[in-house]
Design an enzyme around this catalytic site. Structure first.
Site, PDB file in Angstrom:
ATOM      1  N   HIS A  75       0.855  -1.187   0.000  1.00 39.23           N
ATOM      2  CA  HIS A  75       0.000   0.000   0.000  1.00 39.23           C
ATOM      3  C   HIS A  75       0.893   1.240   0.000  1.00 39.23           C
ATOM      4  CE1 HIS A  75      -3.883  -1.891   1.861  1.00 39.23           C
ATOM      5  NE2 HIS A  75      -3.314  -2.697   0.973  1.00 39.23           N
ATOM      6  N   GLU A  77       0.908   3.861   1.863  1.00 35.88           N
ATOM      7  CA  GLU A  77       1.387   4.245   3.190  1.00 35.88           C
ATOM      8  C   GLU A  77       2.547   3.374   3.649  1.00 35.88           C
ATOM      9  OE1 GLU A  77      -1.770   3.592   2.169  1.00 35.88           O
ATOM     10  OE2 GLU A  77      -3.172   4.195   3.731  1.00 35.88           O
ATOM     11  N   CYS A 105      -6.281   1.919   5.823  1.00 36.94           N
ATOM     12  CA  CYS A 105      -6.935   0.660   6.183  1.00 36.94           C
ATOM     13  C   CYS A 105      -6.400   0.192   7.541  1.00 36.94           C
ATOM     14  CB  CYS A 105      -6.659  -0.387   5.100  1.00 36.94           C
ATOM     15  SG  CYS A 105      -4.953  -1.000   5.128  1.00 36.94           S
ATOM     16  N   CYS A 108      -2.500  -0.382   7.491  1.00 33.45           N
ATOM     17  CA  CYS A 108      -1.726   0.854   7.430  1.00 33.45           C
ATOM     18  C   CYS A 108      -1.864   1.657   8.720  1.00 33.45           C
ATOM     19  CB  CYS A 108      -2.140   1.667   6.216  1.00 33.45           C
ATOM     20  SG  CYS A 108      -1.698   0.837   4.656  1.00 33.45           S
TER      21      CYS A 108
END
Length: 174
Positions: A75, A77, A105, A108
């Site tokens: 992801h 992040e 999410c 993260c």
């Protein structure tokens, strides 16, 4: 809402000028996250971008690479946090702000807490997986030993349009 428990930024319209806690510096870095999101889209990834900033300098950047890397943890992040940790030579990202185009999410949000990120600013809420105010607020959960301040809604329409446009094109809809 109070910034310690999360703060929805007021938007003034199409320009999404910062307000209620955001400033020109916040907008500058969110625009960098948007630029990174466009890089993700260019390679066929869901357009989400993130940047970690400390003392006015970007020390970590990332955009979604899950499909490209065949890695469920790739992801935006996570990539930005890894890069920032490498830049500092430390896992603690003290004094750092993470700017991201979509609400983090659970994975993260957990990484944000583990890295001791001080503040998170995100653009669009995520009604399906958002854990920084939408489904729950992991960053302010008192059961954890660290908390991170957060703000939402900065350049929200622009961030949301990146995602809706991407999925519209993916599904072949005008």
């Amino acid at each position: 809402m109070d910034v310690s428990t999360g703060e929805q930024l007021k938007r003034k319209g199409p320009g999404d000028e910062p307000g209620n806690g955001a400033d020109a510096e916040d907008e500058r870095w969110m625009r960098e996250a948007i630029r990174l999101a466009r890089e993700a889209e260019r390679i066929g990834e869901v357009p989400i971008g993130a940047v970690v900033v400390r003392n006015g300098q970007a020390i970590g950047r990332g955009y979604n690479r899950r499909e490209t890397d065949k890695d469920p943890t790739a992801h935006a992040e996570m990539i930005a946090i890894r890069e920032a940790s490498e830049a500092l030579g430390a896992w603690r990202l003290l004094g750092c702000t993470l700017y991201v185009t979509l609400e983090p999410c659970p994975m993260c949000a957990g990484a944000i807490l583990q890295a001791r990120v001080e503040r998170v600013v995100y653009g669009a809420p995520d009604p399906k997986a958002g854990c920084v105010g939408t489904l729950m607020d992991l960053l302010q959960d008192p059961r954890f030993n660290h908390r991170a301040a957060w703000q939402s809604g900065l350049l929200q329409e622009e961030c949301a349009e990146l995602l809706t446009g991407f999925f519209r094109r993916l599904r072949g809809k005008p």
